[in-house]
Motif scaffolding. Structure first.
Motif, PDB file in Angstrom:
ATOM      1  N   PRO B  76      43.543  33.621  32.185  1.00 20.24           N
ATOM      2  CA  PRO B  76      42.582  34.257  31.816  1.00 20.24           C
ATOM      3  C   PRO B  76      41.055  33.654  31.883  1.00 20.24           C
ATOM      4  N   LYS B  77      41.127  32.394  31.698  1.00 19.03           N
ATOM      5  CA  LYS B  77      39.987  31.734  31.692  1.00 19.03           C
ATOM      6  C   LYS B  77      39.229  31.442  32.987  1.00 19.03           C
ATOM      7  N   PHE B  78      40.369  30.988  34.135  1.00 20.12           N
ATOM      8  CA  PHE B  78      40.040  30.970  35.207  1.00 20.12           C
ATOM      9  C   PHE B  78      39.457  32.314  36.033  1.00 20.12           C
ATOM     10  N   LYS B  79      40.152  33.587  35.634  1.00 19.57           N
ATOM     11  CA  LYS B  79      39.743  34.763  36.023  1.00 19.57           C
ATOM     12  C   LYS B  79      38.255  35.077  35.684  1.00 19.57           C
ATOM     13  N   ALA B  80      37.960  34.641  34.365  1.00 19.68           N
ATOM     14  CA  ALA B  80      36.675  35.035  33.918  1.00 19.68           C
ATOM     15  C   ALA B  80      35.568  34.034  34.712  1.00 19.68           C
ATOM     16  N   ARG B  81      36.181  32.659  35.259  1.00 16.47           N
ATOM     17  CA  ARG B  81      35.110  31.987  36.007  1.00 16.47           C
ATOM     18  C   ARG B  81      34.879  32.408  37.320  1.00 16.47           C
ATOM     19  N   LEU B  82      36.204  33.279  37.915  1.00 15.50           N
ATOM     20  CA  LEU B  82      36.203  33.623  39.324  1.00 15.50           C
ATOM     21  C   LEU B  82      35.253  34.794  39.377  1.00 15.50           C
ATOM     22  N   LEU B  83      35.380  35.498  38.129  1.00 15.62           N
ATOM     23  CA  LEU B  83      34.436  36.776  38.128  1.00 15.62           C
ATOM     24  C   LEU B  83      33.017  36.359  38.232  1.00 15.62           C
ATOM     25  N   VAL B 104      31.239  37.689  45.635  1.00 17.75           N
ATOM     26  CA  VAL B 104      31.593  38.375  44.701  1.00 17.75           C
ATOM     27  C   VAL B 104      32.770  38.955  44.623  1.00 17.75           C
ATOM     28  N   VAL B 105      33.310  38.768  43.502  1.00 19.97           N
ATOM     29  CA  VAL B 105      34.703  39.345  43.386  1.00 19.97           C
ATOM     30  C   VAL B 105      34.866  40.633  42.567  1.00 19.97           C
ATOM     31  N   LEU B 106      35.536  41.740  43.209  1.00 20.72           N
ATOM     32  CA  LEU B 106      35.620  42.751  42.419  1.00 20.72           C
ATOM     33  C   LEU B 106      37.151  43.311  41.983  1.00 20.72           C
ATOM     34  N   GLU B 107      36.884  43.415  40.456  1.00 22.53           N
ATOM     35  CA  GLU B 107      38.357  43.168  39.860  1.00 22.53           C
ATOM     36  C   GLU B 107      38.698  44.849  39.883  1.00 22.53           C
ATOM     37  N   ASN B 108      39.845  44.792  40.255  1.00 19.97           N
ATOM     38  CA  ASN B 108      40.759  46.277  40.114  1.00 19.97           C
ATOM     39  C   ASN B 108      41.347  46.394  38.728  1.00 19.97           C
ATOM     40  N   SER B 109      41.489  47.563  38.264  1.00 18.48           N
ATOM     41  CA  SER B 109      41.935  47.914  37.011  1.00 18.48           C
ATOM     42  C   SER B 109      43.161  49.021  37.183  1.00 18.48           C
ATOM     43  N   GLU B 110      43.790  49.468  36.045  1.00 19.68           N
ATOM     44  CA  GLU B 110      44.777  50.686  36.278  1.00 19.68           C
ATOM     45  C   GLU B 110      43.608  51.715  36.683  1.00 19.68           C
ATOM     46  N   LYS B 111      42.380  51.879  36.350  1.00 23.50           N
ATOM     47  CA  LYS B 111      41.399  53.004  36.434  1.00 23.50           C
ATOM     48  C   LYS B 111      40.808  52.846  37.470  1.00 23.50           C
ATOM     49  N   VAL B 112      40.477  51.569  38.231  1.00 28.47           N
ATOM     50  CA  VAL B 112      39.531  51.475  39.193  1.00 28.47           C
ATOM     51  C   VAL B 112      39.935  50.501  40.264  1.00 28.47           C
ATOM     52  N   ARG B 113      39.898  51.038  41.459  1.00 32.48           N
ATOM     53  CA  ARG B 113      40.199  50.611  42.861  1.00 32.48           C
ATOM     54  C   ARG B 113      38.904  50.061  43.732  1.00 32.48           C
ATOM     55  N   HIS B 114      39.008  49.121  44.107  1.00 28.17           N
ATOM     56  CA  HIS B 114      37.762  48.675  44.955  1.00 28.17           C
ATOM     57  C   HIS B 114      38.478  48.657  46.401  1.00 28.17           C
TER      58      HIS B 114
END
Lengths: 97, 221, 104
Positions: B76-83, B104-114
């Motif tokens: 998760p810490k790497f993810k935070a840095r990646l974003l 720019v990195v676009l993070e998908n979620s259960e509710k959002v797809r890029h």
């Protein structure tokens, strides 16, 4: 990226200029005249509409990530009211809405 | 990729022995060889310049992006840095993203797809993913991604409910986008290396989700 | 001003199914890519200029050429515009190659 510059800030309502002119343009035809909001300020970039002709791209232009509701962009868009479209648009193509 | 063909040709003094793949070259393909030769003769670029670009591009592939994504899933810490600072996160993973103006990195979620497209051209995060696939450059994808993203996803085998928000990015400027797909369910306990195999190129463009967990690789599911 | 032939987002003409066939790049395509990038690395041209050249192409040509053919044609036009080479030089070089490779 510097986020200080530019006349718009996140959340501002903006309209894309409906301008129609010849030359290299980075604002797609389909979005001209449409309204949305500033999602993010990307900072200043050399102007590609000048670079495309071998010029220096100066002055730099603020670039924004502008969000649009799909239902407001297209006459026919399938029933998915939350869907959005995001486009990178230079400041000289935007006006307050 | 083999080396620059004319480099070989010159090493063998004459045209003898050089392969003849050029018989079926189109008018425009022949002109590429002619332009290359003229630029070399005039000293505008060197053979080394050209070979360096071939090598650079050959070293880029979706595997780079998959490593970024898999690490972000487990750390998760790497993810935070990646974003927050994608280029720095790439450098950390030994991936050279310096030639990108902005990334720019676009993070998908259960509710959002890029989903990413370049309607005006075919801009693509080449330093991360390599050269774009043919379909990404096609007129049909460029035309439809913006007003029919769900239809495009259906063609790629993915049906999304109307409660999920689809966000299409038309990358018209100097920003290059990479989608951080959702971690598939049932992948708890999988290693970064195993996870990276689920991260397809198409999932980082955003036309589909990452692959589902392979039944055999489920560990703690 | 009609919209440019490259500016196709949302157009109905291209609303058909997406061809997902992928092809292995041929040598000339890899070369077109690399020469283009090498020119960029040397500061001789910018991608913005090549894009403009593709937008200025004949519309039917733009539609009919393959991706790297479009790259090649736009690269040639920009190099001519910058007086780095001439159309005639390219024509002559092509003729030379055809002779050497045993073609008419």
């Amino acid at each position: 990226m510097s986020e200080s510059s530019g006349r718009f800030k996140p959340g501002d309502r903006v309209r894309v200029r409906a301008e129609d002119r010849p030359g290299h343009i980075r604002t797609p035809f389909y979005i001209r005249g449409k309204s949305g909001w500033v999602e993010r300020v990307y900072g200043e970039f050399l102007n590609p509409e000048s670079l495309a002709y071998g010029r220096d791209g100066l002055p730099k232009r603020p670039l924004y990530l502008v969000g649009f509701r799909q239902a407001e962009v297209w006459e026919k868009y399938e029933t998915a009211p939350k869907d959005k479209l995001y486009i990178d648009i230079y400041e000289h193509w935007l006006e307050p809405a | 990729m083999s080396v620059d063909p004319s480099a070989k040709q010159n090493e063998t003094t004459q045209e003898h022995g050089h392969p003849h793949p050029k018989h079926e070259l189109s008018y425009h393909a022949k002109r590429i060889y002619a332009i290359r030769e003229l630029l070399l003769e005039k000293g505008v670029v060197t053979r080394e310049d050209i070979q360096a670009q071939i090598d650079y591009q050959e070293a880029r592939s979706p595997a780079n992006g998959a490593r970024l994504v898999a690490r972000a899933w487990v750390d998760p810490k790497f993810k935070a840095r990646l974003l927050a600072d994608p280029k720095a996160a790439c450098a950390e993973m030994g991936i050279d993203a310096t030639s990108l103006n902005e990334f720019v990195v676009l993070e998908n979620s259960e509710k959002v797809r890029h989903m990413v497209v370049c309607t005006l051209c075919s801009c693509y995060p080449r330093p991360i993913l390599g050269r774009p696939p043919d379909w990404y450059k096609s007129f049909n994808y460029r035309a439809r991604a913006v007003n029919d993203p769900r239809g495009v996803m259906r063609e790629f085998g993915q049906e999304l409910g109307a409660d999920i928000e689809v966000r299409v990015h038309d990358s018209t400027a100097d920003i290059r986008y990479l989608v951080l797909p959702l971690r598939p369910p049932g992948t708890e306990g999988m290693s970064g290396e195993e996870l990276a195999k689920l991260v397809t190129r198409d999932s980082m463009i955003g036309v589909v989700d990452a692959l589902p967990a392979l039944p055999g690789s489920r560990k703690n599911a | 001003m009609p919209r440019g032939h490259h500016d196709i987002g949302g157009t109905t003409r291209d609303a058909g199914p997406i061809d997902r066939t992928e092809h292995q790049l041929e040598d000339w395509e890899i070369l077109a890519d690399a020469v283009n990038q090498a020119l960029g690395a040397r500061g001789i041209k910018r991608t913005d200029e090549l894009r403009r050249a593709r937008e200025e192409m004949d519309s039917e040509l733009y539609r009919s050429l393959s991706y790297y053919e479009r790259w090649g044609a736009s690269m040639e036009n920009i190099l001519i515009e910058k007086k780095i080479l001439t159309r005639e030089e390219v024509d002559r070089k092509v003729a030379e190659f055809e002779k050497k490779w045993g073609e008419p």
